[in-house]
Design an enzyme around this catalytic site. Structure first.
Site, PDB file in Angstrom:
ATOM      1  CD  GLU A  70      28.249  -2.856  48.520  1.00  0.00           C
ATOM      2  OE1 GLU A  70      27.403  -2.655  49.400  1.00  0.00           O
ATOM      3  OE2 GLU A  70      29.379  -3.322  48.753  1.00  0.00           O
ATOM      4  CG  HIS A 224      33.099  -6.277  58.395  1.00  0.00           C
ATOM      5  ND1 HIS A 224      33.678  -5.050  58.615  1.00  0.00           N
ATOM      6  CD2 HIS A 224      33.192  -6.488  57.051  1.00  0.00           C
ATOM      7  CE1 HIS A 224      34.106  -4.553  57.460  1.00  0.00           C
ATOM      8  NE2 HIS A 224      33.834  -5.402  56.510  1.00  0.00           N
ATOM      9  CG  ASP A 285      34.259  -0.838  56.860  1.00  0.00           C
ATOM     10  OD1 ASP A 285      35.003  -0.837  55.863  1.00  0.00           O
ATOM     11  OD2 ASP A 285      33.116  -1.321  56.852  1.00  0.00           O
TER      12      ASP A 285
HETATM   13 ZN    ZN Z   1      34.020  -5.082  54.511  1.00  0.00          ZN
END
Ligand code: ZN
Length: 395
Positions: A70, A224, A285
């Site tokens: 990102e 999350h 994650d």
């Molecule tokens: Zn995620």
């Protein structure tokens, strides 16, 4: 492949007391009273005194292929290595794409999952990535689920996040419906793993799906949920109403300016609020990117999530938060096995896969990891490594 673990205090995850545990052909073939003196050629005996036995951990959200990107191409995170999985006490995982569904492909994701399977653990993947319409292998979600064994659902699809494709309510309803139908027809979980961002809409898109359709809450697993205090509070309400929620153990360092609640702390809060724990899972994650910011809020670097953070969160849940062992184990073992429909996983019993972690009773440090009957860690030492990991590079 023939192992006898003697005199070990076992949590299946329910407490079973002192047991003998016999492993043959990758399965548990005895779990219970002492077997006495067995004389079988080639039998490996492990002394279980001073250790606990738990089911191997299940990590239902790992960017096995790497994620991120990102901040441009240099911020794409690297692929997962087997040593990190072993050091997390993880013996089963689900791989997923993330923000990038273009340079990361499902074909590569499945290939990586198969590679990890060859290296010793059990793996599945989610179809899709952040965006809608979702990327698929076969051109459709239902056909992906029906035709590709490794695919057990769709994810992580982003909502309430500036990086999501800002999907409409109708598009989300269709997505969950199609995934459910594919799951029913293939005998798989067929759920959608939703990435929840920091956006103020929070879980509203999921509430709306439950309100406006006949789809049951079991088809959606938002993750999350411990991202910030507001989302955690909303997650508690959602789970109290029957929804499933998933916590994330990887976190930027505290000085990185994140408002994430440490996963063990979040788990304690969820329990204190009276949420039935069978609705809660925790995932790492792993290999996701973790942007870091300095005190002035400037971007200062990029970290990467670790699968091993999952085991650390479990240990903190017991040792720091005081959650009893059989309860603390559920979000890592029996719950994900049931929610993701992973047969033979998440529970110790005769006939189940021989996926085990043995830990020190005093410190809860990992001692031994056994996956499908094969020892991947023994006495804290790695006994297996990924194909491209050298002993000198891995603790
Ligand atoms: Zn995620």
């Amino acid at each position: 492949m023939l192992k006898l673990i003697r005199n070990i205090e076992t949590f299946a995850p329910e407490p079973m007391g002192l047991t003998d545990l016999l492993v043959a052909g990758g399965r548990i073939v005895h779990l219970g009273a002492s077997l006495g003196q067995l004389s079988i050629p080639g039998l490996e005996i492990i002394d279980g005194r001073g250790l606990f036995a738990f089911p191997g951990f299940i990590d239902g959200h790992v960017h096995i292929l790497g994620g991120g990107g990102e901040g441009g191409f240099a911020t794409r995170t690297p692929e997962l290595m087997l040593s990190d999985v072993i050091q997390g006490g993880v013996t089963s995982l689900v791989g997923c794409l993330g923000t990038d569904g273009i340079t990361r492909t499902l074909a590569s994701l499945i290939a990586k999952a198969r590679g990890l399977e060859e290296e010793g653990i059990s793996t599945w993947v989610f179809s899709g990535s952040y965006g809608i319409p979702v990327v698929t292998v076969t051109g459709g979600i239902e056909s992906d689920l029906l035709l590709i064994d490794k695919i057990l659902g769709v994810g992580e699809v982003a909502v309430s996040d500036h990086r999501s494709s800002q999907p409409t309510h109708e598009a989300l309803c269709h997505l969950v419906a199609e995934t459910r139908r594919g799951g029913m027809l293939s005998g798989k979980a067929g759920l959608v793993n939703f990435h929840l961002g920091d956006g103020p809409r929070g879980l509203a898109p999921l509430w709306r799906i439950l309100q406006d359709t006949e789809i049951p809450a079991s088809q959606m697993l938002p993750t999350h949920i411990n991202r910030n205090p507001l989302l955690l509070a909303e997650g508690v309400a959602y789970a109290l109403a029957g929804g499933l929620i998933d916590l994330t153990s990887s976190a930027p360092p505290p000085e990185a300016g994140s408002s994430q609640i440490p996963a063990a702390q979040a788990l304690k809060k969820i329990l204190d609020e009276g949420v039935p724990l069978e609705r809660v899972t925790m995932t790492s994650d792993g290999q996701g990117s973790l942007p870091e910011y300095d005190a002035a809020g400037r971007f200062s670097g990029m970290g990467v999530g670790k699968v091993r953070s999952l085991f650390d969160a479990f240990r903190d849940a017991v040792r720091v938060e005081g959650i009893p062992l059989p309860t603390a184990l559920l979000p890592f073992t029996a719950n994900p096995a049931r929610i993701l429909k992973l047969r033979g996983k998440g529970h110790l019993a005769m006939g189940q896969d021989a996926d085990l972690v043995l830990v020190d009773r005093g410190t809860l440090e990992l001692h031994t990891v056994i996956a499908k009957g094969r020892t991947l860690m023994s006495a804290g030492e790695l006994k297996a490594r990924g194909t491209f990991e050298r002993a000198s590079e891995v603790r």
